[in-house]
Design an enzyme around this catalytic site. Structure first.
Site, PDB file in Angstrom:
ATOM      1  N   ILE A  15       0.824  -1.202   0.000  1.00 57.27           N
ATOM      2  CA  ILE A  15       0.000   0.000   0.000  1.00 57.27           C
ATOM      3  C   ILE A  15       0.864   1.261   0.000  1.00 57.27           C
ATOM      4  O   ILE A  15       0.486   2.290  -0.560  1.00 57.27           O
ATOM      5  CB  ILE A  15      -0.977  -0.003   1.206  1.00 57.27           C
ATOM      6  CG1 ILE A  15      -2.036   1.090   1.053  1.00 57.27           C
ATOM      7  CG2 ILE A  15      -0.229   0.150   2.520  1.00 57.27           C
ATOM      8  CD1 ILE A  15      -2.988   0.881  -0.098  1.00 57.27           C
ATOM      9  N   SER A  37      11.108  -0.238   8.680  1.00 59.62           N
ATOM     10  CA  SER A  37      10.414  -1.429   8.219  1.00 59.62           C
ATOM     11  C   SER A  37      11.351  -2.623   8.338  1.00 59.62           C
ATOM     12  O   SER A  37      12.559  -2.498   8.099  1.00 59.62           O
ATOM     13  CB  SER A  37       9.964  -1.267   6.764  1.00 59.62           C
ATOM     14  OG  SER A  37       9.161  -2.346   6.340  1.00 59.62           O
ATOM     15  N   ARG A  38      10.796  -3.766   8.683  1.00 60.25           N
ATOM     16  CA  ARG A  38      11.633  -4.960   8.857  1.00 60.25           C
ATOM     17  C   ARG A  38      12.138  -5.507   7.532  1.00 60.25           C
ATOM     18  O   ARG A  38      13.237  -6.071   7.473  1.00 60.25           O
ATOM     19  CB  ARG A  38      10.840  -6.053   9.580  1.00 60.25           C
ATOM     20  CG  ARG A  38      10.532  -5.759  11.030  1.00 60.25           C
ATOM     21  CD  ARG A  38       9.778  -6.908  11.661  1.00 60.25           C
ATOM     22  NE  ARG A  38       8.513  -7.171  10.964  1.00 60.25           N
ATOM     23  CZ  ARG A  38       7.743  -8.220  11.197  1.00 60.25           C
ATOM     24  NH1 ARG A  38       8.102  -9.134  12.084  1.00 60.25           N
ATOM     25  NH2 ARG A  38       6.602  -8.371  10.532  1.00 60.25           N
ATOM     26  N   LYS A  91      -5.876   2.771   7.577  1.00 55.87           N
ATOM     27  CA  LYS A  91      -7.059   2.067   8.072  1.00 55.87           C
ATOM     28  C   LYS A  91      -6.787   0.558   8.181  1.00 55.87           C
ATOM     29  O   LYS A  91      -5.976   0.025   7.405  1.00 55.87           O
ATOM     30  CB  LYS A  91      -8.274   2.356   7.182  1.00 55.87           C
ATOM     31  CG  LYS A  91      -8.160   1.765   5.752  1.00 55.87           C
ATOM     32  CD  LYS A  91      -8.680   0.346   5.672  1.00 55.87           C
ATOM     33  CE  LYS A  91      -8.357  -0.304   4.362  1.00 55.87           C
ATOM     34  NZ  LYS A  91      -8.673  -1.748   4.334  1.00 55.87           N
ATOM     35  N   ASP A 169     -11.189  -6.331   6.362  1.00 61.61           N
ATOM     36  CA  ASP A 169     -10.160  -5.395   5.914  1.00 61.61           C
ATOM     37  C   ASP A 169     -10.658  -4.598   4.712  1.00 61.61           C
ATOM     38  O   ASP A 169     -10.584  -3.364   4.714  1.00 61.61           O
ATOM     39  CB  ASP A 169      -8.860  -6.130   5.585  1.00 61.61           C
ATOM     40  CG  ASP A 169      -7.775  -5.182   5.106  1.00 61.61           C
ATOM     41  OD1 ASP A 169      -7.164  -4.512   5.956  1.00 61.61           O
ATOM     42  OD2 ASP A 169      -7.561  -5.092   3.882  1.00 61.61           O
TER      43      ASP A 169
END
Length: 309
Positions: A15, A37-38, A91, A169
């Site tokens: 996203i 971020s991993r 969201k 979702d």
């Protein structure tokens, strides 16, 4: 604050690449200065494995966009707010209503802005639909939100885990539109949720709502749709029919398609976030998430065949 807002992204995934980056790049109110971020990075932007490392290395960050799965968002949001950063939450804003309420109170205590975003509310047909329904009382609504999970969420195990919401979702996008366009609030009266035998989140849901005047809303969510995807809301009013299609990108009133602005959901979100920061305000509407919580509370559980990617 008149200079560009120094923004960081936490949780770099599909996203972010598809929506957040183009919206940020086109908005002069923001400059992207870091990511945490991993697994993924953004070219030419400093990256860190954790939000703690990022905030320590870049104390000049003004705001943070949180794009990780909802089960992990609360801890990151608290850390960002504690550091005095404004926070944008993709969201759904959290895994539970209680944690979002805590974040809302904490943001106010810290004197920073918190934005619980609902991108589908910024689809071009939503505000014209809201205006029409304000003048033409709805008598019923039917929501059909059916898509192919393999197309939109391939190999995303988190979405099937407890707290990942499953079919809600995408379904919460529909609920964000419903709660925006209806002139009065509705509440859930009955629900049936279908859970694959090997998953902790539902693959389909059938929901029934009504308001104080007994106006009924029926919503069907399903993640097993192949072929053409369905993101439609049909409203019967005292003056005829209103239909939103393609997730709010197209609108018909009494059979006539309405001219609409170009789709700009994520650019609109970042415009809203910048406006909130500059005004010293927050926007934390949890009504779509409350409906999801009610569905899990009232929903009759049905176990269906196992789902495999």
């Amino acid at each position: 604050m008149t200079s560009p807002i120094k923004l960081a992204i936490v949780g770099v995934g599909k996203i972010v690449y598809d929506q957040h980056l183009p919206a940020i790049s086109a908005n002069p109110d923001f400059t992207l200065v870091a990511t945490a971020s991993r697994n993924n990075t953004i070219d030419n932007v400093p990256s860190f494995p954790t939000i703690e490392a990022m905030l320590e290395a870049h104390p000049e960050i003004d705001a943070v966009s949180l794009c990780m799965p909802p089960q992990y968002r609360y801890a990151a949001a608290r850390k960002a707010l504690a550091a005095g950063k404004h926070v944008f939450m993709e969201k759904p804003p959290g895994a539970t209503l209680s944690e979002v309420a805590d974040l809302d109170a904490y943001a106010a205590e810290q004197g920073v802005s918190l934005f619980a975003s609902w991108h589908s509310r910024y689809a071009p047909g939503v505000q014209p639909a809201k205006s029409h329904l304000a003048a033409n009382a709805p008598t019923s609504m039917h929501v059909i939100w059916k898509e192919d999970v393999r197309q939109w969420h391939p190999n995303q195990d988190w979405i099937w885990q407890a707290g990942g919401l499953g079919v809600f979702d995408p379904g919460i996008n529909a609920l964000s539109i419903v709660t925006e366009i209806l002139p009065s609030a509705v509440f859930l009266t009955k629900a049936a949720l279908e859970f694959p035998e090997n998953r902790d989140a539902p693959i389909a849901a059938d929901l029934h709502f009504q308001n104080a005047d007994a106006v009924k809303v029926h919503a069907e969510f399903d993640w097993r749709q192949t072929g053409k995807q369905s993101w439609d809301i049909v409203v019967t009013t005292v003056q005829g029919e209103l239909r939103l299609a393609d997730g709010g990108a197209r609108l018909w009133i009494n059979g006539a398609e309405q001219p609409l602005e170009k789709e700009a959901e994520y650019p609109s979100l970042y415009q809203r976030f910048a406006a909130l920061i500059r005004a010293g305000q927050s926007d934390v509407d949890v009504s779509p998430l409350r409906h999801v919580a009610d569905a899990f509370m009232l929903g009759r559980r049905k176990v269906v065949e196992a789902f495999h990617d």
